[in-house]
Design an enzyme around this catalytic site. Structure first.
Site, mmCIF file in Angstrom:
data_model
loop_
_atom_site.group_PDB
_atom_site.id
_atom_site.type_symbol
_atom_site.label_atom_id
_atom_site.label_comp_id
_atom_site.label_asym_id
_atom_site.label_seq_id
_atom_site.Cartn_x
_atom_site.Cartn_y
_atom_site.Cartn_z
ATOM 1 N N CYS A 147 13.710 10.324 7.207
ATOM 2 C CA CYS A 147 13.541 9.881 8.601
ATOM 3 C C CYS A 147 14.802 10.098 9.427
ATOM 4 C CB CYS A 147 13.124 8.426 8.631
ATOM 5 S SG CYS A 147 14.224 7.370 7.670
ATOM 6 N N THR A 160 5.611 7.419 13.862
ATOM 7 C CA THR A 160 5.537 6.647 15.105
ATOM 8 C C THR A 160 4.078 6.473 15.525
ATOM 9 O OG1 THR A 160 7.740 7.308 15.781
ATOM 10 C CG2 THR A 160 6.236 6.678 17.546
ATOM 11 N N GLU A 161 3.285 7.529 15.334
ATOM 12 C CA GLU A 161 1.865 7.461 15.722
ATOM 13 C C GLU A 161 1.139 6.351 14.947
ATOM 14 O OE1 GLU A 161 0.023 11.119 14.759
ATOM 15 O OE2 GLU A 161 -1.916 10.538 15.605
ATOM 16 N N GLU A 178 9.677 15.524 15.989
ATOM 17 C CA GLU A 178 10.052 15.408 14.583
ATOM 18 C C GLU A 178 9.264 16.439 13.760
ATOM 19 O OE1 GLU A 178 8.665 12.020 12.214
ATOM 20 O OE2 GLU A 178 10.729 11.758 11.551
ATOM 21 N N GLY A 182 2.543 3.850 13.444
ATOM 22 C CA GLY A 182 3.175 2.588 13.832
ATOM 23 C C GLY A 182 2.494 1.984 15.057
ATOM 24 N N LYS A 210 0.839 -1.193 0.000
ATOM 25 C CA LYS A 210 0.000 0.000 0.000
ATOM 26 C C LYS A 210 0.880 1.252 0.000
ATOM 27 C CE LYS A 210 -2.502 3.200 2.643
ATOM 28 N NZ LYS A 210 -1.934 4.200 1.763
ATOM 29 N N GLU A 227 9.660 0.886 10.762
ATOM 30 C CA GLU A 227 10.692 1.907 10.545
ATOM 31 C C GLU A 227 9.995 3.240 10.749
ATOM 32 O OE1 GLU A 227 13.850 1.490 9.984
ATOM 33 O OE2 GLU A 227 13.878 -0.653 9.606
ATOM 34 N N GLY A 236 6.800 4.666 8.357
ATOM 35 C CA GLY A 236 5.938 5.841 8.484
ATOM 36 C C GLY A 236 6.102 6.459 9.856
#
Ligand code: NAD
Length: 504
Positions: free
Chosen positions: A311, A257-258, A408, A260, A202, A277, A255
């Site tokens: 990243c 952290t949220e 970030e 993830g 995706k 990641e 993508g």
């Protein structure tokens, strides 16, 4: 600045004219889907095409196609060396179609085409060839056991023969972000295929096109239908359905952290394997004895590459007081000289951010830094009139607890903080929830090795920042992720190790 969109090639124009499509098995579907997603050129804000808005039903069909292929003799009986040949053939097709892929990626993502041609396309080829090699190298091992010999006669020595087998984990759901969509798609596809898995991929809502062109090349390379399926659409619909799907054995995600964390929750239904990641706030540590010119160049390359949408971007400088002001001033001078423009123009140094939303977010961060007392050396929260540009911005913050230092930003925004003792430098470097990467700039290699050991990060560079190679594992400590991409570890992420113990 109003970037004029340069003309695009006939091949790219023809590709963009194809109706929004998805690949499921051997079928391209989606031409008549209602509610297609508008895809924009971020340098102008103008529409370049439409992507199909996939649904959870499309995800079901794609997972079924990937499962059927995984169980089929056409794929299951493929030998490792046949998978090597397929991956190598695909790398040749990427090479032959490199200019078209580069143009598509630039048009859709905004980054300078010279960067795509010199770094990204060769990187894709390298990844495919590196993992083509691993397909024949993921061996199990013979084992010596400590179980006492139970044979009464004892004539033949040990009574057990034991070994391990490396087997593909199964159907992989790969979810990738809008920054460098092809890099992250290939970084998952190549090791997963070397391992013998099949995949539902995706791409991000904003950047579907290069992934769809890549899928065409996968079929052209001769991979059986169903090895790769691509479902485009919203993360909250397609991504969420894939993460929760009981027919998926593993999610490989790159993508935020949220997102993830939401994938980890969704994956608990069938306890599928998950590798992540995620984001970063990577420190660039510059000691007084560092070579000032190299450090300035290194800092600029890491924070302004792809407009900071990387990243591992070195988004915060921690420098000793003897070099701090000269370093920050030098970086600001380079920042002021950079040419913002359309990625397809050859003299562009810095492209746009991906979207109006991201532009507003980055400007909001710069504003928060100013409000929290950071000193602005150049740039600022000034969105462009056309397209989604933000000027390269350099700030100095004396308070390391403020948001611009902690969170970030994912834009061309650097913040510098002064620190002097090694203890203070280590404390500041580790004082964020992230742990993706870091760099240390010094002539004293003993101190560099000492800092490398103390910093919580998956990668620590010394006197460089962006040096990447497939042979090195890449991934995060703390909230920057789970697992590793690259190296043998990257293929092992797509395999299960089975123990076989045979009583003789
Ligand atoms: P994002 O998390 O918003 O989206 C990433 C992908 O997840 C997209 O395809 C999106 O559609 C999908 N998604 C969104 N919501 C979902 C959900 N609920 N369930 C499943 N999938 C969902 O990230 P982004 O904004 O596209 O990318 C930027 C982020 O990615 C930054 O935080 C950056 O640091 C991170 N990133 C990390 C690496 C790395 O290797 N560590 C590399 C590149 C980017």
């Amino acid at each position: 600045m109003k970037p004029t969109p340069p003309p695009i090639s006939a091949a790219v124009a023809a590709f963009l004219d194809r109706p929004g499509r998805m690949l499921i098995g051997d079928e391209w579907i989606g031409s008549d889907l209602a509610g297609s997603i508008e895809v924009l050129d971020p340098a102008t804000g103008g529409r370049i095409g439409y992507a199909a808005a996939g649904t959870s039903e499309h995800v079901d069909k794609a997972v079924d196609a990937a499962r059927a292929c995984f169980e089929s003799s056409a794929w299951k009986r493929t030998t490792p060396s046949q998978r090597t040949a397929l991956l190598w053939r695909l790398s040749e097709l990427i090479e032959q179609n490199g200019d078209e892929l580069a143009e598509l990626e630039t048009l859709n993502e905004g980054l300078p085409i010279n960067l795509v041609k010199s770094f990204i396309i060769p990187g894709l080829i390298e990844t495919l060839r590196y993992y083509a090699g691993w397909a024949t190298r993921m061996d199990g091992a013979a084992k010596t056991l400590s179980i006492p010999d139970e044979r009464p006669d004892g004539a033949f020595g040990p009574a057990y023969h034991a070994y391990t087998r490396m087997q593909p984990v199964g159907v992989v759901g790969a979810i990738v972000p809008w920054n460098n969509p092809l890099i992250f798609a290939v970084a998952k596809f190549a090791p997963a295929i070397a391992a013998g898995c099949t995949m539902v991929l995706k791409p991000a809502d904003e950047t579907p096109f290069s992934t769809l062109r890549f899928a065409e090349l996968v079929l052209e390379a001769g991979f059986p239908a169903g090895v790769l399926n691509v479902v485009t659409g919203r993360g909250s619909v397609v991504g969420a359905a894939l993460a929760a799907h009981p027919g998926v054995n593993k999610i490989a995600f790159t993508g935020s952290t949220e997102t993830g964390k939401s994938i980890v929750s969704a994956a608990t239904g069938n306890l599928k394997r998950v590798s992540l990641e995620l984001g970063g706030k990577s420190p660039v540590i510059v000691l007084d004895d560092a070579d000032l010119k190299s450090a300035i160049q290194g800092v600029c390359e890491t924070i302004f590459l792809n407009s900071g949408q990387i990243c591992f971007a070195g988004s915060r400088v921690i420098a000793q007081s003897g070099i701090f002001e000269d370093l920050m001033r030098g970086v600001a001078d380079v920042a002021r000289s950079m040419k913002l423009g359309h990625g397809l123009l050859p003299d562009t140094d810095l492209g746009p951010l991906i979207s109006a939303r991201q532009q507003a977010r980055v400007c909001g961060y710069i504003q928060s830094g100013i409000s929290d007392g950071a000193r602005l050396l150049c740039g600022g929260p000034k969105p462009s009139e056309q397209g989604f540009f933000v000027e390269p911005t350099v700030m100095i913050a004396s308070d390391p607890t403020i948001r611009i230092v902690q969170e970030e930003v994912f834009g061309p925004v650097l913040v510098g903080t002064e620190a002097n003792t090694l203890g203070e430098i280590i404390r500041l470097a580790n004082d964020t929830p992230y742990g993706l990467a870091a760099s240390v700039w010094t002539k004293d290699l003993s101190i560099a090795h000492g800092l490398a050991a103390e910093i919580d990060a998956g990668t620590v560079w010394v006197n460089c920042h962006n040096a990447l190679d497939e042979a090195m594992p890449f991934g995060g400590f703390k909230q920057s992720g789970w697992g590793r991409e690259g190296s043998q570890a990257g293929v092992a992420e797509f395999m299960e190790e089975k123990s076989v113990i045979v009583r003789l």
